[in-house]
Design a protein around this motif. Structure first.
Motif: not given
Length: 238
Positions: A83-89, A114-122, A101-108
């Motif tokens: 979904y292009g309008h959604l962030s990576a997270c 290697g996308l931990g620092d751009v998780g909020r980007a679209k 799946t646990s929401a904590a696993r998303v950040e993991e």
């Protein structure tokens, strides 16, 4: 066991798979090779229940395919889809909710690829390589026993390819079952334990990489995957 026996598939009158037998061994990384149109993606889709076979049997977790077993599978087939309008997270979060799946696993998993620092980007702002990493994050979300990746190196820069290689090797060392398709023969040499060469709707070779090509993988592959009239016998061919 993950694989198939006597798998057959026609599209109209054109046979794509003609008695395909394939076996992926846990703990060993398997690369499926074949020219464009050889049927690699078709085989992967059938083994994951995304496409019906005309005949034959797909096996997952040691038994004939059952949809419930897909809970233990992570896959990326036919390229990234987001979904292009959604962030990576949020993209990974959609799958987390669908799979319980646990929401904590998303950040993991975002950090793992290697996308931990751009998780909020679209996602629509991502490069091709970043989208490939996001597809891998989604495939790894449920900590799967079986991992199936269709051309996972596409779009990655050299650093990304090296990181992916290390990650997949680590996952295989944990005893997971990993099957990839790839056209990047140079990377296959560095990555794969076993290979299958698909031509004429079936495997013309399946086994350890070193037994197929001790030196020039490109030459051995081109000979083994040539049209029937041109193909020369290859050691270990099936």
């Amino acid at each position: 066991m993950f694989g198939c026996r006597d798998l057959r598939k026609n599209f109209g009158r054109r046979p794509v798979l003609d008695g395909l037998d394939l076996t992926v061994t846990p703990g060993r990384l398997y690369a499926l090779l074949g020219r464009n149109g050889a049927g690699k993606s078709t085989a992967l889709k059938i083994m994951l229940g995304l496409l019906p076979a005309d005949a034959g049997t797909a096996y997952l977790l040691g038994a004939p395919f059952q949809r419930a077993a897909l809970a233990h599978v992570g896959a990326s087939i036919d390229g990234p889809a987001f979904y292009g309008h959604l962030s990576a997270c949020d993209n990974v979060g959609v799958h987390a909710r669908l799979t319980g799946t646990s929401a904590a696993r998303v950040e993991e998993v975002l950090a793992l690829v290697g996308l931990g620092d751009v998780g909020r980007a679209k996602a629509r702002s991502f490069s091709t390589g970043m989208k490939a990493r996001l597809a891998l994050a989604i495939a790894l979300l449920t900590d799967p026993t079986v991992l199936v990746l269709d051309e996972p190196q596409n779009g990655l820069d050299p650093e990304g390819i090296i990181e992916l290689r290390g990650l997949l090797r680590d996952l295989a060392a944990q005893g997971r079952t990993i099957l990839i398709s790839s056209h990047q023969l140079g990377e296959v040499v560095r990555l794969a334990d076993d290979i299958g060469v698909l031509a004429g709707g079936r495997l013309v070779y399946e086994g350890p990489l070193e037994q197929f090509a001790s030196g020039d993988l490109e030459a051995a592959y081109l000979a083994a995957s040539a049209p029937d009239a041109e193909r020369t016998p290859t050691g270990g061919a099936r």
